[in-house]
Design an enzyme around this catalytic site. Sequence first.
Site, PDB file in Angstrom:
ATOM      1  N   LYS A  35       0.866  -1.172   0.000  1.00 30.46           N
ATOM      2  CA  LYS A  35       0.000   0.000   0.000  1.00 30.46           C
ATOM      3  C   LYS A  35       0.898   1.216   0.000  1.00 30.46           C
ATOM      4  CE  LYS A  35      -4.596  -0.179   1.633  1.00 30.46           C
ATOM      5  NZ  LYS A  35      -5.552  -0.229   2.678  1.00 30.46           N
ATOM      6  N   GLU A  68      -9.152  -5.348  -9.362  1.00 22.20           N
ATOM      7  CA  GLU A  68      -9.698  -5.131  -8.025  1.00 22.20           C
ATOM      8  C   GLU A  68     -10.578  -3.899  -8.080  1.00 22.20           C
ATOM      9  OE1 GLU A  68      -6.401  -4.400  -5.353  1.00 22.20           O
ATOM     10  OE2 GLU A  68      -5.454  -3.061  -6.789  1.00 22.20           O
TER      11      GLU A  68
END
Length: 175
Positions: A35, A68
């Site tokens: 991330k 995603e």
Amino acid sequence: VASPVDARLAGAQVRGVGVCFFPYRLVTATLPSHKTLHYLPAVLGKMLAARAGAWEAIYLDGDDHVLEGTTSNVFLVRDGVVVTPPLHGILPGVTRRFLGTVARRARIPVREAAITRRELLAADEVFLTASTIEVLPVVRVARRRIGDGTPGPATRQLQREYTRLVTAALAQSNR
């Protein structure tokens, strides 16, 4: 950054939500398993989804494969089997990983495989996962109804098992 859980979530988990496709193709990230602070596509995706009356925008790669959501992982159910895109180019979500345990407990097979846009649109069921939304049924993808337009039986079973396992874990940690 902390913020309240979306007030619409409880109703969305019961009724299901619509999603749209992010209009720009994503090139596989250099560090997809990390991330980072590069949130521009996610912020833009959320804005575009809101304009389209959708909960989430789904990223596609250059070959029209599902990656995603802007803040979630994507799953489909086809012939009783849960399918999710392989980890190549996407974040390995904590809830995505936990769903493997949830599905095993519910005796629902799960596998990783490439999913095309066409396959997502033709799925029996679709759902999203993330820590903030748990297991969220998708009943519409790009204005196309999924299944009969209501959350499907596998998704419902996974929601129940997810809630049961999380509740048990929280009870255990409070002892």
